[in-house]
Design a protein around this motif. Structure first.
Motif, PDB file in Angstrom:
ATOM      1  N   VAL A   1      -2.660  -3.609  -2.932  1.00  0.00           N
ATOM      2  CA  VAL A   1      -2.349  -4.809  -3.713  1.00  0.00           C
ATOM      3  C   VAL A   1      -2.016  -5.967  -2.787  1.00  0.00           C
ATOM      4  O   VAL A   1      -1.294  -5.799  -1.795  1.00  0.00           O
ATOM      5  N   LEU A   2      -2.545  -7.139  -3.123  1.00  0.00           N
ATOM      6  CA  LEU A   2      -2.160  -8.368  -2.435  1.00  0.00           C
ATOM      7  C   LEU A   2      -1.553  -9.306  -3.468  1.00  0.00           C
ATOM      8  O   LEU A   2      -2.154  -9.567  -4.518  1.00  0.00           O
ATOM      9  N   THR A   3      -0.335  -9.797  -3.179  1.00  0.00           N
ATOM     10  CA  THR A   3       0.334 -10.732  -4.083  1.00  0.00           C
ATOM     11  C   THR A   3       0.510 -12.076  -3.371  1.00  0.00           C
ATOM     12  O   THR A   3       1.433 -12.239  -2.576  1.00  0.00           O
ATOM     13  N   PRO A   4      -0.361 -13.040  -3.618  1.00  0.00           N
ATOM     14  CA  PRO A   4      -0.241 -14.340  -2.949  1.00  0.00           C
ATOM     15  C   PRO A   4       0.719 -15.283  -3.670  1.00  0.00           C
ATOM     16  O   PRO A   4       0.893 -15.211  -4.887  1.00  0.00           O
TER      17      PRO A   4
ATOM     18  N   ARG B   1      -9.953   0.505  -3.125  1.00  0.00           N
ATOM     19  CA  ARG B   1      -9.794  -0.374  -4.278  1.00  0.00           C
ATOM     20  C   ARG B   1      -8.593  -1.295  -4.068  1.00  0.00           C
ATOM     21  O   ARG B   1      -7.522  -0.848  -3.670  1.00  0.00           O
ATOM     22  N   TRP B   2      -8.789  -2.560  -4.382  1.00  0.00           N
ATOM     23  CA  TRP B   2      -7.760  -3.579  -4.200  1.00  0.00           C
ATOM     24  C   TRP B   2      -7.549  -4.354  -5.496  1.00  0.00           C
ATOM     25  O   TRP B   2      -8.476  -4.530  -6.281  1.00  0.00           O
ATOM     26  N   ALA B   3      -6.329  -4.846  -5.672  1.00  0.00           N
ATOM     27  CA  ALA B   3      -6.039  -5.795  -6.744  1.00  0.00           C
ATOM     28  C   ALA B   3      -5.315  -6.995  -6.142  1.00  0.00           C
ATOM     29  O   ALA B   3      -4.343  -6.832  -5.406  1.00  0.00           O
TER      30      ALA B   3
ATOM     31  N   SER C   1       0.844  -1.195   0.000  1.00  0.00           N
ATOM     32  CA  SER C   1       0.000   0.000   0.000  1.00  0.00           C
ATOM     33  C   SER C   1       0.876   1.240   0.000  1.00  0.00           C
ATOM     34  O   SER C   1       2.082   1.174   0.269  1.00  0.00           O
ATOM     35  N   THR C   2       0.272   2.367  -0.320  1.00  0.00           N
ATOM     36  CA  THR C   2       0.947   3.659  -0.248  1.00  0.00           C
ATOM     37  C   THR C   2       0.035   4.632   0.484  1.00  0.00           C
ATOM     38  O   THR C   2      -1.111   4.304   0.810  1.00  0.00           O
TER      39      THR C   2
END
Length: 312
Positions: free
Chosen positions: A121-124, A92-94, A85-86
């Motif tokens: 953003v979530l990077t699994p 809003r999420w991606a 995050s910033t």
């Protein structure tokens, strides 16, 4: 030949066929789906060396606030992801879903763009990839369940979250299968980049390309053995069968020069989708290379689509 001898001969022949079938299926399941080798327990499946772009590199990690997330799958595996995050990110999420034989670190360049556009953003790491437990990749089946776990975790902590699923290749197939699940939460759109209609069909083609072998009976053996060894049959990874269950808008993207997953598969997925949808082809792009081939077209197409999907 008396009856007892005939029965014994038949049983011996059947046993030999079953044993050989299992051996063939076992070899290809391990070749294509099993993580690790004698030198590296976390190495991608051996098949990756034959089908992945030899020039593929891990992009730099975005300069942003980050925290490690973890969860537990329904089969009690540890799941790992990173939340970026910033200061200017909002609701809003991606969720960025990596491809076959990769891990979350390959999503760094995609993450950077979403962060710049105000997304969290979530990077699994998907099943049997990166820091997520598992020995076998399941080509979108267990992986799509994991994405549903992550959407629920996001909504628990951020109830107003509006989530975009963005996947490339196997990640695209995973995104479609996740969006079709009843237990998915908070998803407002899907970005599907060069996914397949059916991994069974794709593997059948590669069996001929890489080994000059016929689909029958080898793919049948692989399908059965994959069910035994991974708990999921290869034929279960068939996004086109669930397209009618997706209710959110879907953007389909494909490289015109994709030799691994042909553009016709995108057309078939698009035609089967009953939700709001759009599509575009990137000229000259190979498999998974649409973003790097024409970044301007790629991202303008995505954010124009999301602006409409999210009602902005």
């Amino acid at each position: 030949m008396n009856k007892k001898i005939l029965v014994a001969v038949l049983l011996t022949a059947i046993l030999a066929v079953v044993t050989m079938g299992y051996a063939v299926g076992n070899y290809f399941v391990d070749f294509a789906l099993k993580r690790g080798n004698d030198n590296d327990p976390l190495a991608p499946p051996a098949a990756c060396a034959y089908i992945q772009d030899k020039n593929l590199t891990v992009p730099p990690e975005p300069i942003a606030l980050k925290e490690k997330w973890s969860a537990i799958s329904s089969d009690n595996r540890h799941l790992a992801a990173t939340h970026f995050s910033t200061a200017r990110t909002g609701k809003r999420w991606a969720i960025l879903i990596h491809g076959y034989g990769m891990n979350q670190h390959y999503a760094g360049d995609y993450t950077e763009v979403y962060l710049q556009n105000g997304y969290q953003v979530l990077t699994p790491d998907l099943c049997a990839s990166g820091e997520t437990d598992g020995q076998y990749i399941t080509m979108g089946v267990k992986e799509s369940e994991e994405i549903a776990v992550w959407t629920r975790k996001i909504k628990e902590q951020y109830p107003d979250a509006e989530i975009v699923l963005h996947g490339v290749s196997m990640g695209a197939a995973t995104a479609l299968m996740a969006a079709a699940r009843d237990d998915i939460e908070g998803v407002v759109a899907v970005i599907e980049d060069c996914g397949y209609t059916s991994v069974y069909e794709m593997f059948s083609t590669q069996l001929g390309v890489l080994f000059d072998l016929p689909e029958f009976p080898i793919m049948n053996c692989i399908d059965i053995v994959s069910g035994i060894k991974t708990g999921v049959m290869l034929s279960d990874a068939t996004p086109i069968k669930v397209m009618d269950k997706i209710k959110v808008p879907v953007l389909f993207i494909h490289g015109e020069a994709d030799k691994l997953i042909p553009p016709v598969m995108m057309e078939q997925l698009y035609d089967a989708c009953k939700a709001k949808k759009e599509k575009f082809i990137v000229s000259g792009a190979g498999h998974g290379n649409s973003m790097s081939t024409d970044s301007k077209k790629y991202w303008s197409g995505i954010f124009d689509f999301l602006a409409q999907a999210e009602g902005n």
